[in-house]
Design a protein around this motif. Structure first.
Motif, PDB file in Angstrom:
ATOM      1  N   PRO A 182     -15.790 -22.139  -2.901  1.00  0.00           N
ATOM      2  CA  PRO A 182     -14.996 -22.647  -1.984  1.00  0.00           C
ATOM      3  C   PRO A 182     -13.978 -21.812  -1.400  1.00  0.00           C
ATOM      4  N   VAL A 183     -13.550 -21.706  -0.013  1.00  0.00           N
ATOM      5  CA  VAL A 183     -12.386 -20.795   0.155  1.00  0.00           C
ATOM      6  C   VAL A 183     -11.129 -21.544  -0.383  1.00  0.00           C
ATOM      7  N   ARG A 184     -10.228 -20.746  -0.681  1.00  0.00           N
ATOM      8  CA  ARG A 184      -8.778 -21.431  -1.472  1.00  0.00           C
ATOM      9  C   ARG A 184      -8.088 -20.397  -1.814  1.00  0.00           C
ATOM     10  N   PRO A 185      -6.701 -20.596  -2.167  1.00  0.00           N
ATOM     11  CA  PRO A 185      -5.803 -19.742  -2.330  1.00  0.00           C
ATOM     12  C   PRO A 185      -5.988 -18.985  -3.602  1.00  0.00           C
ATOM     13  N   PHE A 186      -5.510 -17.813  -3.905  1.00  0.00           N
ATOM     14  CA  PHE A 186      -5.618 -17.111  -5.199  1.00  0.00           C
ATOM     15  C   PHE A 186      -5.032 -17.675  -6.266  1.00  0.00           C
ATOM     16  N   LYS A 187      -5.600 -18.014  -7.284  1.00  0.00           N
ATOM     17  CA  LYS A 187      -4.952 -18.957  -8.448  1.00  0.00           C
ATOM     18  C   LYS A 187      -4.455 -18.094  -9.571  1.00  0.00           C
ATOM     19  N   TYR A 188      -5.111 -17.150  -9.770  1.00  0.00           N
ATOM     20  CA  TYR A 188      -5.056 -16.243 -10.954  1.00  0.00           C
ATOM     21  C   TYR A 188      -4.777 -14.895 -10.591  1.00  0.00           C
ATOM     22  N   PRO A 189      -3.741 -14.531 -11.690  1.00  0.00           N
ATOM     23  CA  PRO A 189      -3.379 -12.920 -11.243  1.00  0.00           C
ATOM     24  C   PRO A 189      -4.512 -12.029 -11.299  1.00  0.00           C
ATOM     25  N   ALA A 190      -5.410 -12.222 -12.094  1.00  0.00           N
ATOM     26  CA  ALA A 190      -6.639 -11.262 -12.264  1.00  0.00           C
ATOM     27  C   ALA A 190      -7.469 -11.156 -10.899  1.00  0.00           C
ATOM     28  N   SER A 191      -7.271 -12.062 -10.068  1.00  0.00           N
ATOM     29  CA  SER A 191      -8.032 -12.045  -8.745  1.00  0.00           C
ATOM     30  C   SER A 191      -7.261 -10.802  -7.708  1.00  0.00           C
ATOM     31  N   ILE A 192      -5.947 -10.892  -7.738  1.00  0.00           N
ATOM     32  CA  ILE A 192      -5.329  -9.933  -7.098  1.00  0.00           C
ATOM     33  C   ILE A 192      -5.433  -8.490  -7.691  1.00  0.00           C
ATOM     34  N   SER A 193      -5.260  -8.214  -9.180  1.00  0.00           N
ATOM     35  CA  SER A 193      -5.576  -7.260  -9.680  1.00  0.00           C
ATOM     36  C   SER A 193      -6.996  -6.495  -9.332  1.00  0.00           C
ATOM     37  N   ARG A 194      -7.919  -7.393  -9.423  1.00  0.00           N
ATOM     38  CA  ARG A 194      -9.437  -7.065  -9.251  1.00  0.00           C
ATOM     39  C   ARG A 194      -9.569  -6.027  -7.698  1.00  0.00           C
ATOM     40  N   ILE A 195      -8.814  -6.791  -6.733  1.00  0.00           N
ATOM     41  CA  ILE A 195      -8.854  -6.433  -5.598  1.00  0.00           C
ATOM     42  C   ILE A 195      -8.184  -4.825  -5.361  1.00  0.00           C
ATOM     43  N   VAL A 196      -6.969  -4.933  -6.041  1.00  0.00           N
ATOM     44  CA  VAL A 196      -6.452  -3.644  -6.082  1.00  0.00           C
ATOM     45  C   VAL A 196      -7.236  -2.472  -6.714  1.00  0.00           C
ATOM     46  N   ARG A 197      -7.492  -3.016  -8.099  1.00  0.00           N
ATOM     47  CA  ARG A 197      -8.256  -1.907  -8.898  1.00  0.00           C
ATOM     48  C   ARG A 197      -9.663  -1.459  -7.873  1.00  0.00           C
ATOM     49  N   SER A 198     -10.351  -2.272  -7.572  1.00  0.00           N
ATOM     50  CA  SER A 198     -11.542  -2.045  -6.835  1.00  0.00           C
ATOM     51  C   SER A 198     -11.425  -1.252  -5.487  1.00  0.00           C
ATOM     52  N   ARG A 199     -10.540  -1.427  -4.877  1.00  0.00           N
ATOM     53  CA  ARG A 199      -9.883  -0.465  -3.666  1.00  0.00           C
ATOM     54  C   ARG A 199      -9.557   0.980  -4.062  1.00  0.00           C
ATOM     55  N   LEU A 200      -8.840   0.874  -5.160  1.00  0.00           N
ATOM     56  CA  LEU A 200      -8.491   2.239  -5.766  1.00  0.00           C
ATOM     57  C   LEU A 200      -9.391   3.075  -6.120  1.00  0.00           C
ATOM     58  N   GLU A 201     -10.460   2.388  -6.862  1.00  0.00           N
ATOM     59  CA  GLU A 201     -11.689   3.132  -7.470  1.00  0.00           C
ATOM     60  C   GLU A 201     -12.822   3.647  -6.464  1.00  0.00           C
ATOM     61  N   ARG A 202     -12.788   2.653  -5.288  1.00  0.00           N
ATOM     62  CA  ARG A 202     -13.738   3.013  -4.102  1.00  0.00           C
ATOM     63  C   ARG A 202     -13.194   4.337  -3.576  1.00  0.00           C
ATOM     64  N   SER A 203     -11.704   4.528  -3.401  1.00  0.00           N
ATOM     65  CA  SER A 203     -11.348   5.722  -2.798  1.00  0.00           C
ATOM     66  C   SER A 203     -11.292   7.080  -3.616  1.00  0.00           C
ATOM     67  N   GLY A 204     -11.899   6.837  -5.037  1.00  0.00           N
ATOM     68  CA  GLY A 204     -12.028   7.993  -5.918  1.00  0.00           C
ATOM     69  C   GLY A 204     -11.137   8.196  -6.733  1.00  0.00           C
ATOM     70  N   ILE A 205     -10.116   7.245  -6.874  1.00  0.00           N
ATOM     71  CA  ILE A 205      -9.014   7.412  -7.740  1.00  0.00           C
ATOM     72  C   ILE A 205      -9.370   6.948  -9.198  1.00  0.00           C
ATOM     73  N   GLU A 206      -9.285   7.658 -10.197  1.00  0.00           N
ATOM     74  CA  GLU A 206      -9.425   7.312 -11.677  1.00  0.00           C
ATOM     75  C   GLU A 206      -8.495   6.751 -12.286  1.00  0.00           C
TER      76      GLU A 206
END
Length: 412
Positions: free
Chosen positions: A325-349
């Protein structure tokens, strides 16, 4: 409501059998009401059907006990089905709590309970510490009392000596993995031992027997990324999908304001001052509000997200999860997962952790390299002490070379 997801009579009969058979229609309606996708709801209902059959064969009482839940989850071979099963069972517990036994809570021994309660009251009302800090101190106190109960079962706290404290600290430090945890472990132990003396439970100054564990705050360089890599990551985000619009706005705000993980999750729509291009950051780590500038590119991306891609729900939080269900982010890991995923998609190790703080460190490093005043950088990041910001001076190599003194008898 099961007919909304399944149509074959044999499947419906099977779903309505078992320990949860009478509640499956209510559970299916719950999945529909909270906004789960059709396919996701079918997966959860299927998991619950297997669990319902398992519980019917295993239950010894009218209600389902926690050990049955644990045995069913452990019977699944891989992690993904286990996670789905636990999530589905938790939803079933919310819809039909009367069908489940109340899980047992692990509590401290009866003779330690009043002491821990008094310690928590001391931390909150005498020391005035924040709830998160109290949690860590209370966890340390439980470990200390467990060790004392194991090694000094017949002796009270009044019999505790410096020799006992040395053995206790040796045990606690063996559980620590790095300098930071070792330093906090000894600090927490001293706090508890001082409380024992303050409360009259031991008349010795036992805190002085706890060794000081050095933790050199400026010994390491903060993790950071070149500014070009961050810009390339943001430019590579596909904004044809709502999640892409959200992630681009999220990364731009993080990269240009230096907000912490909790600060970006707690950001609300009324905190954005569109006319003055500012963001009001509330409930910060430093216990004070601050205002940070909203740059044009970040503001435009944020406006695009709020107007066209943000789900229309009652919550005032700016950034929302698209996973039903659509809701606000509750846990820090959710934001970290977005940042890490976007960095890795752009080829950053990435070699270590990657999240909001990686972008925060990168922004501070970039500002220092641009020769911005260190107090200005500290104000932007919300540091209460200039010493906290001083670590970023270590990466300003051109500035350091300018102020370096020549070596006697030679040249640099």
């Amino acid at each position: 409501m099961l007919e909304l997801y399944f149509k074959y009579p044999s499947v419906l009969r099977r779903l309505r059998s078992g320990a949860l058979g009478g509640e499956m229609d209510r559970i299916a309606a719950h999945f529909s009401q909270v906004g789960y996708k059709h396919t996701s709801a079918k997966v959860y209902i299927s998991r619950l059907a297997r669990f319902s059959d398992f519980a019917a064969r295993s239950a010894r009482r009218a209600t389902i006990e926690q050990d049955i839940v644990d045995r069913f989850v452990h019977s699944l071979r891989t992690a993904t089905p286990r996670i789905a099963a636990r999530t589905a069972i938790e939803h079933a517990r919310r819809v039909a709590p009367e069908r489940f036994s109340t899980p047992r809570r692990h509590t401290a021994p009866a003779h330690d309970g009043p002491l821990l309660a008094a310690y928590l009251d001391h931390l909150r009302h005498v020391r005035g510490l924040e709830p998160k800090t109290c949690e860590g101190l209370l966890t340390s106190a439980r470990r200390i009392l467990t060790w004392l109960n194991d090694h000094l079962p017949d002796q009270g706290l009044a019999a505790l000596t410096g020799e006992h404290v040395l053995g206790l600290v040796q045990h606690l430090l063996s559980l620590s993995a790095n300098d930071y945890t070792r330093s906090s472990t000894t600090s927490y132990a001293r706090t508890f031992l001082r409380f024992l003396r303050w409360a009259g439970l031991n008349d010795r100054d036992l805190a002085r027997f706890v060794p000081r564990t050095p933790c050199w705050r400026l010994a390491h360089l903060p993790p950071r990324l070149p500014w070009e890599d961050i810009q390339r990551t943001i430019d590579a985000i596909d904004v044809t999908m709502p999640s892409g619009v959200r992630d681009r706005a999220l990364l731009l705000v993080l990269a240009t304001t230096g907000l912490r993980n909790k600060e970006i999750r707690m950001l609300e729509l009324q905190d954005i001052r569109w006319r003055t291009a500012e963001v009001l950051v509330r409930r910060t780590k430093g216990k004070r509000d601050r205002v940070v500038p909203l740059l044009h590119e970040a503001g435009a991306a944020l406006a695009d997200y709020v107007l066209h891609a943000r789900p229309k729900i009652e919550s005032q939080r700016v950034f929302l999860s698209y996973v039903p269900p659509v809701r606000p982010f509750k846990y820090p890991a959710s934001i970290s997962r977005i940042v890490r995923s976007r960095l890795e998609r752009s080829g950053i190790e990435l070699s270590g952790a990657a999240g909001a703080h990686l972008l925060r460190h990168s922004l501070a490093t970039q500002l220092v390299r641009q020769r911005r005043p260190i107090n200005e950088v500290g104000d932007l990041l919300g540091h209460r002490s200039i010493d906290t910001t001083a670590i970023y001076v270590k990466v300003a190599l051109p500035q350091l070379s300018d102020v370096a003194l020549p070596f006697p008898g030679g040249a640099l």
